[in-house]
Design a protein around this motif. Structure first.
Motif, short mmCIF file in Angstrom:
data_model
loop_
_atom_site.label_atom_id
_atom_site.label_comp_id
_atom_site.label_asym_id
_atom_site.label_seq_id
_atom_site.Cartn_x
_atom_site.Cartn_y
_atom_site.Cartn_z
N HIS A 248 23.40 -21.66 8.96
CA HIS A 248 22.47 -22.43 8.12
C HIS A 248 21.22 -21.61 7.82
O HIS A 248 20.74 -21.58 6.68
CB HIS A 248 22.10 -23.72 8.85
CG HIS A 248 21.14 -24.59 8.10
ND1 HIS A 248 19.78 -24.38 8.09
CD2 HIS A 248 21.35 -25.66 7.30
CE1 HIS A 248 19.19 -25.29 7.34
NE2 HIS A 248 20.11 -26.09 6.85
N ALA A 249 20.69 -20.93 8.83
CA ALA A 249 19.50 -20.11 8.62
C ALA A 249 19.77 -18.99 7.64
O ALA A 249 18.90 -18.63 6.83
CB ALA A 249 19.02 -19.53 9.95
N CYS B 109 25.40 -12.39 9.85
CA CYS B 109 24.63 -12.95 10.96
C CYS B 109 24.34 -11.90 12.03
O CYS B 109 23.43 -12.09 12.85
CB CYS B 109 25.38 -14.13 11.57
SG CYS B 109 25.43 -15.60 10.50
N ALA C 290 23.90 -23.20 13.39
CA ALA C 290 22.46 -23.08 13.11
C ALA C 290 22.12 -21.71 12.53
O ALA C 290 21.27 -21.60 11.63
CB ALA C 290 21.67 -23.33 14.39
N ARG C 291 22.79 -20.68 13.04
CA ARG C 291 22.52 -19.34 12.51
C ARG C 291 23.07 -19.20 11.09
O ARG C 291 22.45 -18.57 10.23
CB ARG C 291 23.14 -18.29 13.43
CG ARG C 291 23.05 -16.88 12.88
CD ARG C 291 23.44 -15.85 13.90
NE ARG C 291 22.44 -15.76 14.94
CZ ARG C 291 22.37 -14.76 15.82
NH1 ARG C 291 23.24 -13.80 15.78
NH2 ARG C 291 21.43 -14.73 16.73
N THR D 187 17.50 -27.04 1.73
CA THR D 187 17.99 -27.48 3.04
C THR D 187 19.32 -28.20 2.93
O THR D 187 20.24 -27.95 3.71
CB THR D 187 16.95 -28.39 3.71
OG1 THR D 187 15.73 -27.67 3.87
CG2 THR D 187 17.43 -28.88 5.05
N ALA E 189 19.69 -20.51 4.21
CA ALA E 189 18.30 -20.84 3.88
C ALA E 189 17.52 -19.58 3.51
O ALA E 189 16.69 -19.59 2.60
CB ALA E 189 17.64 -21.56 5.05
N THR E 190 17.79 -18.47 4.22
CA THR E 190 17.14 -17.20 3.90
C THR E 190 17.49 -16.74 2.50
O THR E 190 16.67 -16.08 1.82
CB THR E 190 17.55 -16.13 4.93
OG1 THR E 190 17.18 -16.57 6.23
CG2 THR E 190 16.88 -14.80 4.64
#
Length: 438
Positions: A231-232, A293, A228-229, A241, A235-236
């Motif tokens: 992916h974020a 990250c 999830a991190r 998506t 996305a940033t």
């Protein structure tokens, strides 16, 4: 006829991708595309609506059109006189990527299909490498994309470190991703590990001559960085998506259930971390992604150190804060643990060390009391090995069975010379006296 059938299938695929994936909505858009609603259309819409969401999100026009062409009802329609014909094309422009952060460049991958082409893959090949983690980890070990190897951590009772090594075809894709995207993204200035132009010597040099050196260790550094991190992060960077999901799936994995059931050496908590999608230690993309990250972690700990008149740096999972002798150890340690937990990491409290100037202060095995230096005991051991190589020959001293003993010793001498040129010159003189033909 093959060309007409293919173009009709593409028109139907575009119509389906132009809106919601409910069965009635799919059927309505396809009917609008054909300007009629033949009986087989409802069956095609039902089949597409039953498709798992993870599969649907990875389909582009070509992949979906191939599924339309393979549908039994669509094929039968082309065997009679009433062949379907596309009357309208329902188009939805691809989701445009958001703006990249200022000053950063990134490849133009607006769709998953563009991502596949950019990485030199087919959409089907990308789909096979980005299966949902819950699916992949339940597949037989022979069909996994990674192999697992446990290595003991340093120190008695320190536990095990899991190396998850990607298969050659996946490693090649990850290397292309590293070259095309990740190498161009700078980590925080306090991060010195896995970063071009920065080294462990520079990491240690930031803490030379300090009254107090505090060392912290992050437990299971890679496996605590969740998908999830990752992916974020993508996305940033402005990716859509679907593209961010595909990129994170390429770079993360879950330990296979079959392997976890048969492996009893790992503690329960570590096994749970490995069950969730995480960065694999062993993939070429993991070091760069872990640094990115951890950007917020590095920024917050740099600010914490500055607030106490100290300095901070990180080399992989090794955190160091140094400052005056009066540095409040308990307060700083509590803040470091709290910030790390808030950022999704865990400080291994058993490895936390407070080193005063009266004793030996070391950072990643480098003494930093007055200047970066090789520990005296390490110098003495290496000197003794070189001396025995000169006297008795090098073969008998290779007690660990190194494949290239000469290169190994040469590297250790070069490392010593980098930290202390005077000591390094003495060791090199011994090394040059070794008769490698004995």
């Amino acid at each position: 006829m093959d060309h007409a059938r293919r173009m009709t299938a593409r028109a139907l695929a575009r119509a389906m991708l132009a809106g919601a994936r409910r069965e009635d909505a799919l059927a309505a858009r396809m009917a609008a595309c054909l300007d009629e609603s033949p009986p087989w259309l409802a069956g095609l819409a039902a089949a597409m609506a039953r498709m798992p969401g993870e599969v649907w999100r990875r389909l582009d026009v070509d992949a979906l059109a191939a599924r339309v062409e393979a549908h039994e009802g669509f094929l039968e329609a082309w065997c009679g006189d009433g062949r379907p014909e596309a009357r309208r094309w329902l188009l939805r422009p691809p989701q445009e990527p958001g703006a990249a952060p200022a000053g950063l460049e990134r490849p133009h991958w607006p769709t998953v299909g563009a991502l596949a082409r950019g990485l030199g893959m087919t959409p089907a090949g990308l789909w096979r490498l980005t299966l949902p983690a819950d699916w992949q980890r339940r597949r037989p070990l022979a069909r996994q994309h990674y192999t697992q190897r446990l290595c003991p951590k340093r120190g008695d009772g320190a536990g095990w470190r899991l190396l998850e090594v990607p298969a050659p075809h996946l490693r090649a894709v990850q290397r292309r991703l590293l070259t095309q995207l990740l190498d161009g993204l700078p980590p925080h200035e306090a991060a010195f590990g896995f970063t071009r132009g920065r080294s462990v010597v520079q990491h240690a040099a930031r803490h030379v001559g300090q009254g107090r050196v505090l060392r912290f260790d992050l437990a299971d550094f890679f496996s605590t960085v969740r998908a999830a991190r990752v992916h974020a992060l993508f996305a940033t960077l402005g990716f859509s998506t679907a593209v961010a999901r595909a990129l994170s799936a390429l770079c993360t994995t879950s330990a296979p259930e079959a392997w976890l059931r048969q492996e009893a050496r790992l503690p329960w908590l570590q096994r749970q971390r490995l069950r969730d999608p995480h960065l694999p230690q062993g993939a070429p993309t993991s070091p760069a992604l872990a640094n990115l990250c951890a950007f917020a972690l590095d920024a917050r700990l740099s600010g914490l150190a500055a607030a106490f008149g100290a300095r901070y740096s990180r080399y992989a999972d090794d955190l160091v804060i140094s400052g005056p002798a009066a540095l409040p150890v308990r307060a700083v340690s509590a803040w470091v643990a709290a910030i790390a937990e808030d950022e999704g990491f865990v400080v291994n409290r058993r490895k936390t060390r407070s080193l005063g100037a009266a004793g030996r202060q070391s950072v990643c095995g480098i003494v930093v009391n007055e200047h970066p230096n090789l520990p005296r005991d390490a110098f003495d051991r290496l000197k003794a090995i070189l001396h025995r190589c000169v006297v008795d020959g090098p073969a008998g001293q290779n007690r660990e069975g190194r494949a290239d003993w000469r290169a190994h010793l040469q590297g250790r001498v070069a490392w010593a010379a980098q930290l202390n040129p005077a000591r390094g010159a003495r060791l090199k003189a011994l090394f040059d006296r070794i008769d490698w033909h004995r």
